[in-house]
Write an enzyme that holds these catalytic residues in place. Sequence first.
Site, PDB file in Angstrom:
ATOM      1  N   ARG A  41     -11.267   4.577   2.914  1.00  0.00           N
ATOM      2  CA  ARG A  41     -11.137   3.517   3.915  1.00  0.00           C
ATOM      3  C   ARG A  41     -11.077   4.040   5.348  1.00  0.00           C
ATOM      4  O   ARG A  41     -11.487   3.336   6.277  1.00  0.00           O
ATOM      5  CB  ARG A  41      -9.907   2.650   3.612  1.00  0.00           C
ATOM      6  CG  ARG A  41     -10.148   1.687   2.463  1.00  0.00           C
ATOM      7  CD  ARG A  41      -9.013   0.731   2.252  1.00  0.00           C
ATOM      8  NE  ARG A  41      -9.344  -0.160   1.137  1.00  0.00           N
ATOM      9  CZ  ARG A  41      -8.446  -0.785   0.392  1.00  0.00           C
ATOM     10  NH1 ARG A  41      -7.147  -0.629   0.637  1.00  0.00           N
ATOM     11  NH2 ARG A  41      -8.840  -1.572  -0.580  1.00  0.00           N
ATOM     12  N   ASP A  54      -2.332  -1.128   3.253  1.00  0.00           N
ATOM     13  CA  ASP A  54      -3.409  -2.103   3.094  1.00  0.00           C
ATOM     14  C   ASP A  54      -3.762  -2.807   4.405  1.00  0.00           C
ATOM     15  O   ASP A  54      -4.830  -3.419   4.514  1.00  0.00           O
ATOM     16  CB  ASP A  54      -3.034  -3.151   2.047  1.00  0.00           C
ATOM     17  CG  ASP A  54      -3.186  -2.636   0.623  1.00  0.00           C
ATOM     18  OD1 ASP A  54      -3.819  -1.579   0.437  1.00  0.00           O
ATOM     19  OD2 ASP A  54      -2.663  -3.280  -0.302  1.00  0.00           O
ATOM     20  N   GLY A 108      -6.643  -0.477  -9.471  1.00  0.00           N
ATOM     21  CA  GLY A 108      -5.722   0.648  -9.565  1.00  0.00           C
ATOM     22  C   GLY A 108      -4.339   0.214 -10.008  1.00  0.00           C
ATOM     23  O   GLY A 108      -3.667   0.921 -10.776  1.00  0.00           O
ATOM     24  N   ARG A 120     -11.390  -4.967   1.509  1.00  0.00           N
ATOM     25  CA  ARG A 120     -10.678  -4.992   2.796  1.00  0.00           C
ATOM     26  C   ARG A 120     -11.599  -4.587   3.952  1.00  0.00           C
ATOM     27  O   ARG A 120     -11.436  -5.069   5.077  1.00  0.00           O
ATOM     28  CB  ARG A 120      -9.438  -4.116   2.720  1.00  0.00           C
ATOM     29  CG  ARG A 120      -8.478  -4.583   1.634  1.00  0.00           C
ATOM     30  CD  ARG A 120      -7.057  -4.146   1.832  1.00  0.00           C
ATOM     31  NE  ARG A 120      -6.266  -4.460   0.651  1.00  0.00           N
ATOM     32  CZ  ARG A 120      -5.753  -5.665   0.382  1.00  0.00           C
ATOM     33  NH1 ARG A 120      -5.959  -6.661   1.215  1.00  0.00           N
ATOM     34  NH2 ARG A 120      -5.054  -5.866  -0.723  1.00  0.00           N
ATOM     35  N   LYS A 168      -9.078   4.935  -2.217  1.00  0.00           N
ATOM     36  CA  LYS A 168      -9.070   3.534  -2.638  1.00  0.00           C
ATOM     37  C   LYS A 168     -10.468   3.159  -3.122  1.00  0.00           C
ATOM     38  O   LYS A 168     -11.246   4.012  -3.561  1.00  0.00           O
ATOM     39  CB  LYS A 168      -8.602   2.658  -1.474  1.00  0.00           C
ATOM     40  CG  LYS A 168      -7.138   2.847  -1.114  1.00  0.00           C
ATOM     41  CD  LYS A 168      -6.246   2.257  -2.172  1.00  0.00           C
ATOM     42  CE  LYS A 168      -4.792   2.237  -1.753  1.00  0.00           C
ATOM     43  NZ  LYS A 168      -3.929   1.561  -2.752  1.00  0.00           N
ATOM     44  N   GLN A 180       2.388   2.780  -6.876  1.00  0.00           N
ATOM     45  CA  GLN A 180       2.061   2.195  -8.186  1.00  0.00           C
ATOM     46  C   GLN A 180       2.609   3.031  -9.325  1.00  0.00           C
ATOM     47  O   GLN A 180       2.958   2.489 -10.381  1.00  0.00           O
ATOM     48  CB  GLN A 180       0.543   2.051  -8.320  1.00  0.00           C
ATOM     49  CG  GLN A 180      -0.073   1.069  -7.328  1.00  0.00           C
ATOM     50  CD  GLN A 180      -1.580   1.178  -7.249  1.00  0.00           C
ATOM     51  OE1 GLN A 180      -2.183   2.093  -7.829  1.00  0.00           O
ATOM     52  NE2 GLN A 180      -2.212   0.276  -6.528  1.00  0.00           N
ATOM     53  N   LYS A 213     -12.802  -9.304  -4.929  1.00  0.00           N
ATOM     54  CA  LYS A 213     -11.815  -8.478  -5.625  1.00  0.00           C
ATOM     55  C   LYS A 213     -10.396  -8.994  -5.387  1.00  0.00           C
ATOM     56  O   LYS A 213      -9.570  -8.990  -6.303  1.00  0.00           O
ATOM     57  CB  LYS A 213     -11.929  -7.021  -5.186  1.00  0.00           C
ATOM     58  CG  LYS A 213     -11.058  -6.063  -5.998  1.00  0.00           C
ATOM     59  CD  LYS A 213     -11.356  -4.617  -5.628  1.00  0.00           C
ATOM     60  CE  LYS A 213     -10.733  -3.659  -6.639  1.00  0.00           C
ATOM     61  NZ  LYS A 213      -9.272  -3.641  -6.583  1.00  0.00           N
ATOM     62  N   LYS A 271      -1.755 -10.805  -5.079  1.00  0.00           N
ATOM     63  CA  LYS A 271      -2.126 -10.133  -6.325  1.00  0.00           C
ATOM     64  C   LYS A 271      -1.075  -9.091  -6.699  1.00  0.00           C
ATOM     65  O   LYS A 271      -0.825  -8.847  -7.882  1.00  0.00           O
ATOM     66  CB  LYS A 271      -3.534  -9.547  -6.257  1.00  0.00           C
ATOM     67  CG  LYS A 271      -3.773  -8.364  -5.369  1.00  0.00           C
ATOM     68  CD  LYS A 271      -5.271  -8.024  -5.351  1.00  0.00           C
ATOM     69  CE  LYS A 271      -5.582  -6.792  -4.517  1.00  0.00           C
ATOM     70  NZ  LYS A 271      -5.281  -5.533  -5.181  1.00  0.00           N
TER      71      LYS A 271
END
Length: 400
Positions: free
Chosen positions: A314, A283, A89, A355, A310, A162, A381, A20
């Site tokens: 997490r 991630d 995001g 995740r 996130k 990002q 997702k 993605k």
Amino acid sequence: MKITIEPGVLQGAVTPPPSKSHVHRLLIAAALCSGETAILCPGDNADIQATIRCLQALGVSVQRDARMIRISGPLQKMEKTELDCGESGSTLRFMLPLCAAQEKDWPILLTGHGRLPSRPNGPLLEQLREHGAQMEGDFLPILVHGGLKSGDYALPGNISSQYFTGLLMALPLLAGESRLRYTSPLESMPYVDLTLSVLRQFGIRIEEIADGWRIPGNQRYISPGFVEAEGDWSAAAFWLSANHLGSEIQVLGMNPASPQGDKAIERLLNQIGGEVDVTDTPDLMPVLSAAAAARPGETVISGAARLRIKESDRLSAMAKAINALGGAAEEKEDGLIIRGGKILGGVVDGMNDHRVVMSAAIAATVCQAPVTILGAEAADKSYPGFFEDFVRLGGKIHVG
């Protein structure tokens, strides 16, 4: 959706979905071209759908079937433009600079759902406003009026990569040269490398300098005609982690030369039982922590402070998941301390985080008793077919 997974290792072959991260970048680059770009992308997820939805709201033609996405740009001014970024995001942070780079009299409203409206964008918004962009709001919804100008941009390196990607994609469109600098060591650099790779494919020239990049202005995105989305190393990491715990899965369709940072998964799995730094690959933290809980020895995971903002916190979510399964995990400021060994089974709250859900499923393969995962639909997702693949590999799942 509540599912219960019976213990048991997995076996067989699997092809992970397209990355993605790669697809977001390809879609936006293609939308900035005149004419059509065909993207080979045999897969879909909620985040990719969010970016497609935003591009369509900006007047871009998007046609897709089971294997191909055809994008015809460029962006077109619409009377009323609202971009629904969903819970993505990446979509939001890539669209903000792009919208700011449009004409002043083209107001664009960005919205979102889940935790996205509460996730911070301050450093990016500050840079956009300092360079002429007119924007209303610091959290979603944000109304962008355009007006962005070229110049010298600077961001701390320890915030979301990002932000850098969004600026790298938008600044070439502006009149005049820009510079984008990081004022502290840049974390998650592989994600920026992936962006630069896509920009080169679409004819954008960016020069690396000592602390960032020089970006000539007045550039045009040029379609290569056809591009292929890479397989997702972030998704492959779940199956490779299962192998580390005793499964025998052949992971197909992956590019070992990919700029995706998460291809480091096998190297990081081999560091379990010691110190694991995920600064460049945050991630991977959830599945690495799940694997560490089931392996002997103490594992200290660091470099993950950004994961607190996130889809869930997490670090907290994975500590709770491991402890709920009978393991031993302790939070620290930027990571986890995991005292590995046998994990028993139990009930894990997926925290609406894809995740976390998939990591719990991998842990379930080596538990001594069944594992129930609450909110398992969150896997859609990024990997809508995850549990179908899990069953094809021999996993035993009960729904409800």
